[in-house]
Motif scaffolding. Structure first.
Motif, PDB file in Angstrom:
ATOM      1  N   VAL A 144     -10.176  -2.514  17.131  1.00 34.43           N
ATOM      2  CA  VAL A 144     -10.156  -3.778  16.387  1.00 34.43           C
ATOM      3  C   VAL A 144     -10.379  -3.528  14.901  1.00 34.43           C
ATOM      4  CG1 VAL A 144     -11.374  -5.967  16.032  1.00 34.43           C
ATOM      5  CG2 VAL A 144     -10.851  -5.192  18.354  1.00 34.43           C
ATOM      6  N   TRP A 145     -11.347  -2.668  14.585  1.00 35.77           N
ATOM      7  CA  TRP A 145     -11.630  -2.336  13.180  1.00 35.77           C
ATOM      8  C   TRP A 145     -10.399  -1.710  12.522  1.00 35.77           C
ATOM      9  CZ3 TRP A 145     -15.661  -2.792   9.654  1.00 35.77           C
ATOM     10  CH2 TRP A 145     -15.604  -1.964   8.541  1.00 35.77           C
ATOM     11  N   ASP A 146      -9.802  -0.732  13.187  1.00 35.07           N
ATOM     12  CA  ASP A 146      -8.611  -0.070  12.641  1.00 35.07           C
ATOM     13  C   ASP A 146      -7.476  -1.070  12.441  1.00 35.07           C
ATOM     14  OD1 ASP A 146      -9.874   2.365  12.554  1.00 35.07           O
ATOM     15  OD2 ASP A 146      -8.981   3.128  14.408  1.00 35.07           O
ATOM     16  N   ASN A 147      -7.294  -1.966  13.398  1.00 29.60           N
ATOM     17  CA  ASN A 147      -6.191  -2.918  13.297  1.00 29.60           C
ATOM     18  C   ASN A 147      -6.404  -3.932  12.183  1.00 29.60           C
ATOM     19  OD1 ASN A 147      -4.961  -1.631  15.427  1.00 29.60           O
ATOM     20  ND2 ASN A 147      -5.528  -3.158  16.952  1.00 29.60           N
ATOM     21  N   LEU A 148      -7.651  -4.317  11.942  1.00 28.70           N
ATOM     22  CA  LEU A 148      -7.937  -5.200  10.809  1.00 28.70           C
ATOM     23  C   LEU A 148      -7.559  -4.525   9.492  1.00 28.70           C
ATOM     24  CD1 LEU A 148     -11.381  -6.778  11.797  1.00 28.70           C
ATOM     25  CD2 LEU A 148      -9.195  -7.966  11.576  1.00 28.70           C
ATOM     26  N   ARG A 149      -7.863  -3.244   9.387  1.00 28.74           N
ATOM     27  CA  ARG A 149      -7.499  -2.504   8.172  1.00 28.74           C
ATOM     28  C   ARG A 149      -5.978  -2.358   8.054  1.00 28.74           C
ATOM     29  NH1 ARG A 149     -11.257   0.980   5.666  1.00 28.74           N
ATOM     30  NH2 ARG A 149      -9.801   2.734   5.736  1.00 28.74           N
ATOM     31  N   LYS A 150      -5.310  -2.194   9.173  1.00 28.04           N
ATOM     32  CA  LYS A 150      -3.843  -2.108   9.146  1.00 28.04           C
ATOM     33  C   LYS A 150      -3.227  -3.421   8.670  1.00 28.04           C
ATOM     34  CE  LYS A 150      -3.611   1.297  12.896  1.00 28.04           C
ATOM     35  NZ  LYS A 150      -3.256   1.516  14.331  1.00 28.04           N
ATOM     36  N   ILE A 151      -3.783  -4.534   9.141  1.00 28.58           N
ATOM     37  CA  ILE A 151      -3.283  -5.842   8.704  1.00 28.58           C
ATOM     38  C   ILE A 151      -3.443  -6.003   7.198  1.00 28.58           C
ATOM     39  CG2 ILE A 151      -3.677  -8.333   8.849  1.00 28.58           C
ATOM     40  CD1 ILE A 151      -4.477  -7.884  11.783  1.00 28.58           C
ATOM     41  N   LEU A 152      -4.611  -5.628   6.686  1.00 33.10           N
ATOM     42  CA  LEU A 152      -4.846  -5.700   5.239  1.00 33.10           C
ATOM     43  C   LEU A 152      -3.886  -4.801   4.481  1.00 33.10           C
ATOM     44  CD1 LEU A 152      -8.753  -5.718   5.134  1.00 33.10           C
ATOM     45  CD2 LEU A 152      -7.239  -7.593   4.502  1.00 33.10           C
ATOM     46  N   PHE A 153      -3.631  -3.621   5.053  1.00 32.30           N
ATOM     47  CA  PHE A 153      -2.752  -2.669   4.390  1.00 32.30           C
ATOM     48  C   PHE A 153      -1.309  -3.163   4.335  1.00 32.30           C
ATOM     49  CE2 PHE A 153      -0.106   1.316   4.943  1.00 32.30           C
ATOM     50  CZ  PHE A 153      -0.079   1.609   3.580  1.00 32.30           C
ATOM     51  N   VAL A 154      -0.906  -3.978   5.277  1.00 31.67           N
ATOM     52  CA  VAL A 154       0.458  -4.516   5.277  1.00 31.67           C
ATOM     53  C   VAL A 154       0.533  -5.807   4.467  1.00 31.67           C
ATOM     54  CG1 VAL A 154       2.269  -5.504   6.720  1.00 31.67           C
ATOM     55  CG2 VAL A 154       1.107  -3.431   7.444  1.00 31.67           C
ATOM     56  N   ASN A 155      -0.362  -6.739   4.725  1.00 30.35           N
ATOM     57  CA  ASN A 155      -0.289  -8.050   4.078  1.00 30.35           C
ATOM     58  C   ASN A 155      -0.520  -7.995   2.572  1.00 30.35           C
ATOM     59  OD1 ASN A 155       0.313  -9.361   6.414  1.00 30.35           O
ATOM     60  ND2 ASN A 155      -1.675 -10.341   6.691  1.00 30.35           N
ATOM     61  N   THR A 156      -1.508  -7.210   2.155  1.00 31.63           N
ATOM     62  CA  THR A 156      -1.878  -7.219   0.735  1.00 31.63           C
ATOM     63  C   THR A 156      -0.777  -6.691  -0.176  1.00 31.63           C
ATOM     64  OG1 THR A 156      -4.174  -6.885   1.454  1.00 31.63           O
ATOM     65  CG2 THR A 156      -3.707  -6.626  -0.896  1.00 31.63           C
ATOM     66  N   PRO A 157      -0.153  -5.533   0.105  1.00 32.69           N
ATOM     67  CA  PRO A 157       0.948  -5.094  -0.766  1.00 32.69           C
ATOM     68  C   PRO A 157       2.127  -6.068  -0.788  1.00 32.69           C
ATOM     69  CG  PRO A 157       0.173  -3.265   0.557  1.00 32.69           C
ATOM     70  CD  PRO A 157      -0.481  -4.493   1.099  1.00 32.69           C
ATOM     71  N   ILE A 158       2.454  -6.670   0.356  1.00 37.05           N
ATOM     72  CA  ILE A 158       3.567  -7.621   0.387  1.00 37.05           C
ATOM     73  C   ILE A 158       3.260  -8.818  -0.508  1.00 37.05           C
ATOM     74  CG2 ILE A 158       4.931  -9.165   1.828  1.00 37.05           C
ATOM     75  CD1 ILE A 158       4.483  -7.259   4.161  1.00 37.05           C
ATOM     76  N   ASN A 159       2.064  -9.371  -0.365  1.00 36.41           N
ATOM     77  CA  ASN A 159       1.686 -10.533  -1.177  1.00 36.41           C
ATOM     78  C   ASN A 159       1.560 -10.169  -2.656  1.00 36.41           C
ATOM     79  OD1 ASN A 159       1.581 -12.264   1.055  1.00 36.41           O
ATOM     80  ND2 ASN A 159      -0.538 -11.737   1.501  1.00 36.41           N
ATOM     81  N   ASN A 160       1.023  -8.982  -2.934  1.00 33.25           N
ATOM     82  CA  ASN A 160       0.930  -8.541  -4.334  1.00 33.25           C
ATOM     83  C   ASN A 160       2.305  -8.374  -4.951  1.00 33.25           C
ATOM     84  OD1 ASN A 160      -1.851  -8.458  -4.160  1.00 33.25           O
ATOM     85  ND2 ASN A 160      -1.964  -6.246  -3.865  1.00 33.25           N
ATOM     86  N   ARG A 207     -20.822   3.799   8.662  1.00 30.41           N
ATOM     87  CA  ARG A 207     -22.114   3.389   8.123  1.00 30.41           C
ATOM     88  C   ARG A 207     -22.342   1.917   8.439  1.00 30.41           C
ATOM     89  NH1 ARG A 207     -22.997   0.841   3.493  1.00 30.41           N
ATOM     90  NH2 ARG A 207     -20.969   1.434   2.648  1.00 30.41           N
ATOM     91  N   VAL A 208     -23.564   1.577   8.797  1.00 27.65           N
ATOM     92  CA  VAL A 208     -23.908   0.185   9.098  1.00 27.65           C
ATOM     93  C   VAL A 208     -23.672  -0.666   7.854  1.00 27.65           C
ATOM     94  CG1 VAL A 208     -25.747  -1.388   9.783  1.00 27.65           C
ATOM     95  CG2 VAL A 208     -25.595   0.884  10.815  1.00 27.65           C
ATOM     96  N   GLY A 209     -22.957  -1.776   8.021  1.00 25.52           N
ATOM     97  CA  GLY A 209     -22.654  -2.651   6.898  1.00 25.52           C
ATOM     98  C   GLY A 209     -21.454  -2.226   6.088  1.00 25.52           C
ATOM     99  N   LYS A 210     -20.679  -1.243   6.585  1.00 24.31           N
ATOM    100  CA  LYS A 210     -19.516  -0.760   5.853  1.00 24.31           C
ATOM    101  C   LYS A 210     -18.485  -1.863   5.684  1.00 24.31           C
ATOM    102  CE  LYS A 210     -16.821   2.217   3.921  1.00 24.31           C
ATOM    103  NZ  LYS A 210     -16.093   1.117   3.265  1.00 24.31           N
ATOM    104  N   ARG A 211     -17.920  -1.961   4.469  1.00 20.89           N
ATOM    105  CA  ARG A 211     -16.898  -2.964   4.199  1.00 20.89           C
ATOM    106  C   ARG A 211     -15.556  -2.518   4.753  1.00 20.89           C
ATOM    107  NH1 ARG A 211     -18.256  -4.341  -2.163  1.00 20.89           N
ATOM    108  NH2 ARG A 211     -20.343  -5.215  -1.817  1.00 20.89           N
ATOM    109  N   ASP A 233     -13.010   6.253   5.072  1.00 18.57           N
ATOM    110  CA  ASP A 233     -13.919   5.318   4.392  1.00 18.57           C
ATOM    111  C   ASP A 233     -15.117   4.959   5.250  1.00 18.57           C
ATOM    112  OD1 ASP A 233     -12.324   5.127   2.068  1.00 18.57           O
ATOM    113  OD2 ASP A 233     -11.046   3.635   3.017  1.00 18.57           O
ATOM    114  N   TYR A 234     -15.682   5.961   5.954  1.00 17.54           N
ATOM    115  CA  TYR A 234     -16.872   5.674   6.752  1.00 17.54           C
ATOM    116  C   TYR A 234     -18.054   5.356   5.852  1.00 17.54           C
ATOM    117  CZ  TYR A 234     -14.409   7.315  10.845  1.00 17.54           C
ATOM    118  OH  TYR A 234     -13.504   7.446  11.855  1.00 17.54           O
ATOM    119  N   GLY A 235     -18.120   6.039   4.709  1.00 17.46           N
ATOM    120  CA  GLY A 235     -19.135   5.709   3.728  1.00 17.46           C
ATOM    121  C   GLY A 235     -20.541   6.035   4.140  1.00 17.46           C
ATOM    122  N   GLY A 236     -20.721   6.899   5.118  1.00 22.43           N
ATOM    123  CA  GLY A 236     -22.061   7.247   5.566  1.00 22.43           C
ATOM    124  C   GLY A 236     -22.761   8.188   4.623  1.00 22.43           C
ATOM    125  N   PRO A 237     -24.093   8.285   4.688  1.00 20.89           N
ATOM    126  CA  PRO A 237     -24.834   9.184   3.823  1.00 20.89           C
ATOM    127  C   PRO A 237     -24.564  10.647   4.133  1.00 20.89           C
ATOM    128  CG  PRO A 237     -26.278   8.211   5.460  1.00 20.89           C
ATOM    129  CD  PRO A 237     -24.970   7.518   5.579  1.00 20.89           C
TER     130      PRO A 237
END
Length: 372
Positions: free
Chosen positions: A120-136, A191-195, A339-343
Motif C-alpha cells: 500500500v505504501w509503495d502504491n501510494l508513492r507510485k500514484i504520486l509519482f504518476v499524478n504529480t508530473p502529469i498535473n505539473n 523510520r516512524v513518521g516517515k513522509r 527514502d526510508y530516512g532512518g537514523p
C-alpha cells in the motif's frame, strides 16, 4: 527454544545461540543492547524482560514489534513500535494496548499484514509519482511554451482540464491495485513518521515533469517549423503529453525492476485497461468532428504527427527506465534510494550488520499459532 527457533528459521550459523530471561536480568543496559542484536532466541522471558528487549532494540535504532496475549504483556505491547495481540486467546487489556489484533491468532498473518502494508505504501508513492508530473506538466507546458517564444498557448483550457481530470486520474489510480513487488519483505522498516515524499521521490517527480514539459513543448516547435497551423500544434501538444503520461505510468509500475520485460504485461491488468481507455479516448477526441475543433480547439493529426508522438513516448519511457537503472546502482552501493530516512544508514541495513534475521524470513507457511 532453540529447536523451535531452528524450525522457524531463526537459528543459523550467525545466530546459533539463545539467552534466557534470568541471564538478561544479570546484564547491564549496554550489555542488554548488545545482546538483543546478538541473539534471535529469548527463552523463559518474563513480561519485564519483554519490555527490556523492546527498549533495548529501540535504543539501537531498530523498529520493534512485540506479540502478547496476557495482561502482563501490555507494557511491552504499548512500548513497541507495533504491538500485536491475539484476537481469540488474548485479553482485553492486551488488545487495547496493541496496534494490531490477530483475529485468527496465526503468526503467519503478521507477515502477510506487513507485506500488504508495504505494498500500500509503495502504491501510494507510485500514484504520486504518476499524478504529480502529469498535473505539473499541464501548466508548465503552457508557461515554458510562451517563455520559449510561442505566440499562443500550446494547450487550450479544456485540454488542460481533460488531462487533469481524465488522464492523470485514470493512469494514476490504477496503480493503487498494483500487487506487491518481488523483494518487498527484504527491505528494512521505514523510520516512524516517515513522509510519503522523500528526496529521491521528489527528484523522480521533477525528472518526470521536466521530460513531459520538454517533449510537449518540443513537439510543438517541431510541427511549427513544418508550417502546421495553431490547431494542429495544439493537437500535437495534447497527444504528446497524454502518451508521454502513459509511458510514465508503465515505467512506474515497478520501483526497481525494469519495465522492459514481459512482467510489464502480467499482474495488474487494470493498468492496461487504463492505457487502452486513454489511448482510445485520444483517438476519439482527435477524429470526431465538432468534438475536436469546437470543444478541444484542435485538428485531426496526420501520420507524421503520430510518428512524433510515438517517438517522444518512447523517449520518455527510456529516460524513466534509465533513471530506474541509476537508482538500482545507487541502492547496490548502499544509498537510501527508498527514502526510508532512518537514523541507521541504508548501507548498514543492506549488509545486515545490525538487524538479525527478521520476521520476513520466518518459515511460517504452515501456520504457527500463539498456542504453540
Amino acid at each position: 527454544a532453540l529447536a523451535i527457533g531452528e524450525m522457524l528459521g531463526l537459528v543459523s550459523e550467525e545466530y546459533s545461540e539463545g539467552i534466557t530471561g534470568p541471564e538478561l536480568d544479570a546484564l547491564s543496559d549496554m550489555e542488554l543492547r548488545e545482546a538483543v542484536l546478538k541473539y534471535n532466541i529469548f527463552a523463559r522471558a518474563s513480561p519485564e524482560n519483554k519490555l527490556q528487549i523492546v527498549k533495548a532494540l529501540q535504543a539501537e535504532d531498530q523498529i520493534c514489534s512485540m506479540t502478547g496475549d496476557g495482561v502482563n504483556d501490555a507494557p511491552a505491547l504499548k512500548a513497541a513500535d507495533m504491538g500485536v495481540a491475539m484476537g481469540k486467546e488474548g485479553t482485553d487489556v492486551a488488545r487495547e494496548a496493541s496496534e494490531m489484533i490477530l483475529a485468527d491468532d496465526n503468526f503467519a498473518t503478521i507477515v502477510e499484514a506487513v507485506k500488504e502494508g508495504r505494498a500500500v505504501w509503495d502504491n501510494l508513492r507510485k500514484i504520486l509519482f504518476v499524478n504529480t508530473p502529469i498535473n505539473n506538466a499541464q501548466g508548465l507546458s503552457v508557461l515554458f511554451g510562451l517563455i520559449c517564444g510561442l505566440e499562443d498557448t500550446p494547450l487550450t483550457p479544456i485540454q488542460v482540464l481533460y488531462c487533469n481530470l481524465i488522464c492523470a486520474v485514470t493512469l494514476g489510480f490504477v496503480l493503487a491495485v498494483e500487487p506487491a513487488e518481488e523483494g518487498v519483505m527484504d527491505t528494512p522498516p521505514r523510520r516512524v513518521g516517515k513522509r510519503l515524499i522523500g528526496r529521491f521521490l521528489l527528484l523522480r517527480i521533477a525528472l518526470g515533469t521536466a521530460v513531459l514539459v520538454a517533449t510537449t513543448v518540443g513537439s510543438v516547435f517541431i510541427v511549427q517549423s513544418m508550417d502546421y497551423d495553431l490547431e494542429e500544434q495544439r493537437a500535437q501538444a495534447f497527444n504528446t503529453l497524454t502518451f508521454g503520461a502513459i509511458s510514465i505510468c508503465l515505467s512506474a509500475r515497478f520501483n526497481y525492476l525494469s519495465s522492459m520485460h514481459m512482467r510489464l504485461f502480467r499482474g495488474n491488468m487494470a493498468a492496461w485497461y487504463a492505457v487502452a481507455l486513454c489511448a482510445g479516448l485520444q483517438v476519439l477526441l482527435n477524429y470526431v468532428p465538432g468534438l475536436n475543433n469546437i470543444v478541444f480547439g484542435m485538428k485531426p493529426q496526420d501520420g507524421l504527427q503520430w510518428a512524433i508522438v510515438v517517438v517522444f513516448m518512447v523517449i520518455t519511457f527510456i529516460i524513466m527506465e534509465a533513471e530506474k537503472a541509476v537508482r538500482r546502482m545507487l541502492k547496490a552501493r548502499g544509498e537510501d534510494t527508498d527514502d526510508y530516512g532512518g537514523p541507521t544508514s541504508a548501507k548498514r541495513y543492506v549488509k545486515n550488520e545490525l538487524l538479525p534475521q527478521g520476521a520476513s524470513k520466518l518459515k511460517l507457511g504452515g501456520g504457527v499459532r500463539s498456542s504453540e
